[in-house]
Design a protein around this motif. Structure first.
Motif, PDB file in Angstrom:
ATOM      1  N   SER A  71       0.786  -1.367  -0.057  1.00 49.47           N
ATOM      2  CA  SER A  71       0.102   0.037   0.133  1.00 49.47           C
ATOM      3  C   SER A  71       0.782   1.233  -0.026  1.00 49.47           C
ATOM      4  N   LYS A  72       2.147   1.147   0.564  1.00 48.37           N
ATOM      5  CA  LYS A  72       3.061   2.465   0.536  1.00 48.37           C
ATOM      6  C   LYS A  72       3.977   2.545  -0.749  1.00 48.37           C
ATOM      7  N   SER A  73       3.909   1.294  -1.419  1.00 48.17           N
ATOM      8  CA  SER A  73       4.873   1.600  -2.553  1.00 48.17           C
ATOM      9  C   SER A  73       3.756   1.718  -3.933  1.00 48.17           C
ATOM     10  N   ILE A  74       4.153   2.901  -4.479  1.00 43.31           N
ATOM     11  CA  ILE A  74       3.201   3.116  -5.863  1.00 43.31           C
ATOM     12  C   ILE A  74       3.547   1.988  -6.827  1.00 43.31           C
ATOM     13  N   VAL A  75       4.792   1.578  -7.216  1.00 46.83           N
ATOM     14  CA  VAL A  75       4.997   0.624  -8.179  1.00 46.83           C
ATOM     15  C   VAL A  75       4.474  -0.651  -7.698  1.00 46.83           C
ATOM     16  N   LEU A  76       4.487  -1.261  -6.511  1.00 43.28           N
ATOM     17  CA  LEU A  76       3.922  -2.609  -5.957  1.00 43.28           C
ATOM     18  C   LEU A  76       2.352  -2.581  -6.258  1.00 43.28           C
ATOM     19  N   SER A  78       0.590  -0.566  -7.729  1.00 48.54           N
ATOM     20  CA  SER A  78       0.200  -0.353  -9.314  1.00 48.54           C
ATOM     21  C   SER A  78       0.274  -1.808 -10.317  1.00 48.54           C
ATOM     22  N   ILE A  79       1.333  -2.441  -9.689  1.00 53.95           N
ATOM     23  CA  ILE A  79       1.413  -3.985 -10.162  1.00 53.95           C
ATOM     24  C   ILE A  79       0.145  -4.689  -9.988  1.00 53.95           C
ATOM     25  N   VAL A  80       0.075  -4.545  -8.804  1.00 53.02           N
ATOM     26  CA  VAL A  80      -1.170  -5.752  -8.266  1.00 53.02           C
ATOM     27  C   VAL A  80      -2.569  -4.969  -8.817  1.00 53.02           C
ATOM     28  N   LYS A  81      -2.618  -3.606  -8.867  1.00 52.04           N
ATOM     29  CA  LYS A  81      -3.999  -2.953  -9.480  1.00 52.04           C
ATOM     30  C   LYS A  81      -4.039  -3.376 -10.942  1.00 52.04           C
ATOM     31  N   PHE A  82      -2.887  -3.160 -11.810  1.00 52.75           N
ATOM     32  CA  PHE A  82      -3.207  -3.498 -13.060  1.00 52.75           C
ATOM     33  C   PHE A  82      -3.354  -4.952 -13.529  1.00 52.75           C
ATOM     34  N   LEU A  83      -2.664  -5.816 -12.843  1.00 49.31           N
ATOM     35  CA  LEU A  83      -2.846  -7.276 -12.903  1.00 49.31           C
ATOM     36  C   LEU A  83      -4.286  -7.678 -12.555  1.00 49.31           C
ATOM     37  N   GLY A  84      -4.809  -7.041 -11.564  1.00 52.56           N
ATOM     38  CA  GLY A  84      -6.398  -7.223 -11.518  1.00 52.56           C
ATOM     39  C   GLY A  84      -7.421  -6.707 -12.518  1.00 52.56           C
ATOM     40  N   ALA A  85      -6.894  -5.421 -12.933  1.00 55.81           N
ATOM     41  CA  ALA A  85      -7.650  -4.694 -13.921  1.00 55.81           C
ATOM     42  C   ALA A  85      -7.464  -5.518 -15.219  1.00 55.81           C
ATOM     43  N   PHE A  86      -6.360  -5.891 -15.861  1.00 56.90           N
ATOM     44  CA  PHE A  86      -6.307  -6.739 -16.710  1.00 56.90           C
ATOM     45  C   PHE A  86      -7.021  -8.080 -17.048  1.00 56.90           C
ATOM     46  N   TYR A  87      -6.993  -8.875 -15.711  1.00 52.61           N
ATOM     47  CA  TYR A  87      -7.844 -10.074 -15.616  1.00 52.61           C
ATOM     48  C   TYR A  87      -9.325  -9.798 -15.658  1.00 52.61           C
TER      49      TYR A  87
END
Length: 211
Positions: A71-76, A78-87
């Motif tokens: 939650s504190k790392s924008i990069v990490l 964002s990775i979780v967020k975009f993986l979920g969005a892509f799926y």
């Protein structure tokens, strides 16, 4: 001997928060609705089990403190967020491309049946890759649950969340896969799949652009 009484009030708050979260429509509900109507009861129940076990991912990394790091790392995050969005967008696209389904007189489905393993994985990934679930469990384990609550008690809370989710979506599977419900959606034919596809894609886009 395990003494749970000092944490009973905290558990009730956790249970209530989980209950409210389960009632909120989201990707998991859309997944179970689609599986129940197009694939039937068995496939939907396997997806429900997958959704429940997907929560174990959030519980484990939150208890270990990794959730806070994410939650504190924008990069990490964002990775979780975009993986979920892509799926979600991918599943939605597959629904849009579907030729629809049709129930025959024997109530079997003419669409290609997916395996139990695939049904399970669809549910598991739908929940495990949901960044909103990440934020929910992070809030649950940092705001509602005291830092002084032992890890084994927090683990009990986590197990409860897993089985409560399984039970809720299994219940929905039993309701939504009834012949009357499936016949109702059968009247919409391919438009049902397309509507669900639009909903999933919309959810994926919303997650992708959320901050």
């Amino acid at each position: 001997m395990l003494n749970f009484s000092p944490y009973f009030n905290e558990f009730l708050i956790v249970a209530f928060a989980m209950f409210v979260a389960l009632l909120s429509p989201g990707p998991d509900f859309a997944m179970v609705l689609k599986q129940s109507v197009t694939q039937g009861r068995k496939a939907s129940i396997y997806s429900s089990i997958g959704i429940g076990l997907g929560i174990s991912v959030h519980v484990v990394y939150t208890i270990l403190g990794i959730g806070l790091i994410i939650s504190k790392s924008i990069v990490l995050f964002s990775i979780v967020k975009f993986l979920g969005a892509f799926y979600l967008i991918y599943i939605g696209y597959k629904s849009l491309k579907s030729s629809g389904f049709e129930l025959q007189a024997d109530q079997t489905n003419t669409v290609k049946q997916v395996s139990n393993k695939k049904s399970f994985m669809m549910g598991f990934l739908c929940n495990a890759l949901n960044p909103k679930a990440t934020l929910f469990f992070l809030s649950l384990f940092t705001v509602i649950i005291s830092i002084d609550t032992p890890i084994y008690i927090q683990s009990i809370y986590g197990v409860f969340c897993i089985f409560a989710t399984m039970a809720w979506f299994t219940f929905l599977s039993l309701v939504l896969s009834q012949d009357k419900v499936r016949r109702f959606f059968n009247n919409f034919g391919k438009w049902f799949d397309r509507t669900v596809g639009v909903v999933l894609i919309s959810l994926g886009i919303t997650i992708a652009f959320s901050k």
